[in-house]
Design an enzyme around this catalytic site. Structure first.
Site, mmCIF file in Angstrom:
data_model
loop_
_atom_site.group_PDB
_atom_site.id
_atom_site.type_symbol
_atom_site.label_atom_id
_atom_site.label_comp_id
_atom_site.label_asym_id
_atom_site.label_seq_id
_atom_site.Cartn_x
_atom_site.Cartn_y
_atom_site.Cartn_z
ATOM 1 N N ARG A 217 0.957 -1.181 -0.005
ATOM 2 C CA ARG A 217 0.047 0.046 0.028
ATOM 3 C C ARG A 217 0.810 1.352 0.174
ATOM 4 N NH1 ARG A 217 -3.314 -3.318 3.619
ATOM 5 N NH2 ARG A 217 -4.942 -3.968 2.438
ATOM 6 N N HIS B 70 -0.860 10.513 -28.140
ATOM 7 C CA HIS B 70 -1.011 9.210 -27.770
ATOM 8 C C HIS B 70 -1.769 8.506 -28.858
ATOM 9 C CE1 HIS B 70 -0.666 9.797 -23.120
ATOM 10 N NE2 HIS B 70 0.437 9.978 -23.712
ATOM 11 N N GLU C 280 -4.814 16.638 -10.813
ATOM 12 C CA GLU C 280 -5.513 17.083 -12.274
ATOM 13 C C GLU C 280 -7.062 17.162 -12.002
ATOM 14 O OE1 GLU C 280 -5.411 15.136 -16.456
ATOM 15 O OE2 GLU C 280 -3.542 15.581 -15.821
ATOM 16 N N GLU D 163 9.356 17.893 -25.270
ATOM 17 C CA GLU D 163 8.516 18.222 -23.730
ATOM 18 C C GLU D 163 9.014 19.510 -23.189
ATOM 19 O OE1 GLU D 163 6.073 16.952 -22.331
ATOM 20 O OE2 GLU D 163 5.914 14.537 -22.789
ATOM 21 N N ASN E 282 -0.942 18.335 -20.537
ATOM 22 C CA ASN E 282 -1.086 17.094 -21.788
ATOM 23 C C ASN E 282 -1.169 17.818 -23.005
ATOM 24 O OD1 ASN E 282 -1.419 15.072 -19.700
ATOM 25 N ND2 ASN E 282 -3.341 16.080 -19.106
ATOM 26 N N HIS F 148 -0.604 15.806 -26.054
ATOM 27 C CA HIS F 148 -0.544 14.324 -25.362
ATOM 28 C C HIS F 148 -2.049 13.627 -26.237
ATOM 29 C CE1 HIS F 148 2.664 15.709 -23.282
ATOM 30 N NE2 HIS F 148 2.769 14.388 -22.687
ATOM 31 N N LYS G 106 6.872 22.974 -14.102
ATOM 32 C CA LYS G 106 5.934 21.683 -13.860
ATOM 33 C C LYS G 106 5.655 21.642 -12.250
ATOM 34 C CE LYS G 106 4.844 16.917 -14.566
ATOM 35 N NZ LYS G 106 5.074 15.581 -15.245
ATOM 36 N N ARG H 127 -3.489 21.135 -14.384
ATOM 37 C CA ARG H 127 -2.507 20.422 -14.396
ATOM 38 C C ARG H 127 -2.796 19.634 -15.871
ATOM 39 N NH1 ARG H 127 0.456 15.767 -11.011
ATOM 40 N NH2 ARG H 127 1.773 15.022 -12.857
ATOM 41 N N LYS I 30 3.080 11.539 -11.567
ATOM 42 C CA LYS I 30 2.345 10.446 -12.188
ATOM 43 C C LYS I 30 3.054 9.158 -12.752
ATOM 44 C CE LYS I 30 -1.007 13.422 -14.813
ATOM 45 N NZ LYS I 30 -1.563 13.746 -16.261
ATOM 46 N N HIS J 80 7.415 8.596 -27.554
ATOM 47 C CA HIS J 80 6.451 9.262 -26.971
ATOM 48 C C HIS J 80 6.688 10.917 -27.280
ATOM 49 C CE1 HIS J 80 3.814 10.894 -24.149
ATOM 50 N NE2 HIS J 80 4.934 11.474 -23.558
#
Length: 366
Positions: free
Chosen positions: A120, A252, A236, A184, A245, A248, A226, A241, A142, A266
């Protein structure tokens, strides 16, 4: 050394940036040692960096255990996640221990997610070795693996305890990987800092060619941007936030069509995605066409794709929109898009029709 803080209350941590920092990592991480060997997870492309890191740990009196994984997006899978968690459990890792992620975004995402779910939640350290990871994925918490339906669909928010960035690790990267990471960097200028985009136009080629000062400056400015955004919207929730993206959603979809393979890295997908986001914005009358052209021109000038043709994507708009329907940001059947009113003026639009996006994509050169 440049030190930046990601301000998240009890989960706050520092990001340290300095050339040669890998050789002092043992000293930096000694306060986190528990007396048990510190686990390091890396990939097989990083033997030299691993050797340097282990020497620094030896000098600091820290024993290590190492797991070496295959490189590439294929390692962001259920099978590799199981391998990592079993390996950590076999070594008796406790919740107060720290696991070191040495590598690019794949290793950082995978190890971070493993640590998020192990018992956990145990702690981890990011030592990113690619430009993409140094300016983006190592900061912000993330973590994820990929699913058959799409990229990063299984994951958790789990912040590292510390991030150590050594720009000298970029010297061993193939030029294509450096360019992919640079996408980026450009993103931060396009989001809300037009002056930084102008800096990129003037300094991007030198950064890619190996200028250590340009690299360190770009990393520090990107991390600061960032960290500011993450501190305002860690998970987010508010939409702030989501600005990170940019490119993206399109990117993606292109990556999915390329099979999440080396056919399209990427960062290359993000570059093409940003150009498409600006082109779509310009077509809808939101963004000056000159700004869209300027973005595409800069990406081309540094060897990054500026659209479908340059990215090698021939799929129809409907096929690409189909990939977008699996996007984790889909909410109530609607997919928020990052669009632009100009360079440095990105915003979140929740009223974009995917059928309209598909038609736009069909009009793009292939």
């Amino acid at each position: 050394m440049t030190t930046l803080s990601v301000a998240l209350g009890a989960r706050s941590y520092d990001v340290h940036i300095e050339a040669g920092l890998l050789h002092r990592a043992g000293t930096m991480l000694a306060p986190l040692a528990t007396g048990r060997p510190m686990p390091i997870v890396t990939d097989s492309n990083l033997a030299d960096h691993l050797a340097s890191l282990r020497r620094s740990f030896d000098a600091a009196g820290i024993a290590t255990d190492v797991l070496v994984l295959p490189p590439g997006e294929g390692s962001k899978s259920w099978a590799t996640l199981e391998r990592v968690t079993d390996w950590l459990l076999d070594r008796g890792v406790e919740r107060g221990d720290h696991v070191v992620a040495l590598g690019g975004g794949v290793i950082g995402d995978l190890v971070g997610f493993a640590c998020a779910i192990l018992k956990r939640g145990c702690r981890f350290v990011q030592i990113p070795t690619t430009l993409l990871a140094q300016v983006d994925s190592s900061v912000g918490g993330k973590t994820a693996i990929n699913a058959r339906a799409g990229k990063n669909l299984i994951g958790a928010f789990h912040q590292p305890s510390i991030v150590l960035i050594d720009p000298e690790t970029l010297d061993t990267l193939p030029a294509r990987q450096v360019r992919a990471g640079y996408a980026e960097v450009v993103k931060y200028g396009l989001i809300d800092d037009a002056d930084f985009f102008t800096w990129c136009e003037g300094n991007g080629p030198a950064l890619i060619d190996g200028d250590i000062t340009a690299r360190a400056d770009a990393i520090a400015r990107s991390v600061a941007a960032k960290a500011r955004i993450v501190a305002q919207d860690e998970e987010e929730r508010s939409g702030m936030r989501a600005l990170l993206n940019l490119g993206h959603t399109f990117g993606h979809a292109l990556e999915a069509e390329a099979g999440f393979s080396d056919r399209l890295l990427h960062g290359e997908g993000v570059a093409a995605g940003m150009a498409l986001a600006f082109a779509y914005s310009a077509e809808r009358g939101l963004c000056p066409p000159s700004d869209s052209a300027r973005v595409a021109a800069h990406l081309r000038s540094v060897g990054l794709p500026d659209g479908l043709k340059a990215a090698g994507i021939t799929a129809t708009g409907d096929v690409l929109a189909g990939h977008m329907r699996h996007d984790k940001k889909m909410e109530g059947g609607t997919l928020p898009f990052l669009l632009a009113r100009g360079i440095g003026r990105t915003y979140l639009d929740r009223r974009v029709d995917l059928a309209d996006v598909a038609a736009f994509l069909d009009r793009q050169p292939r």
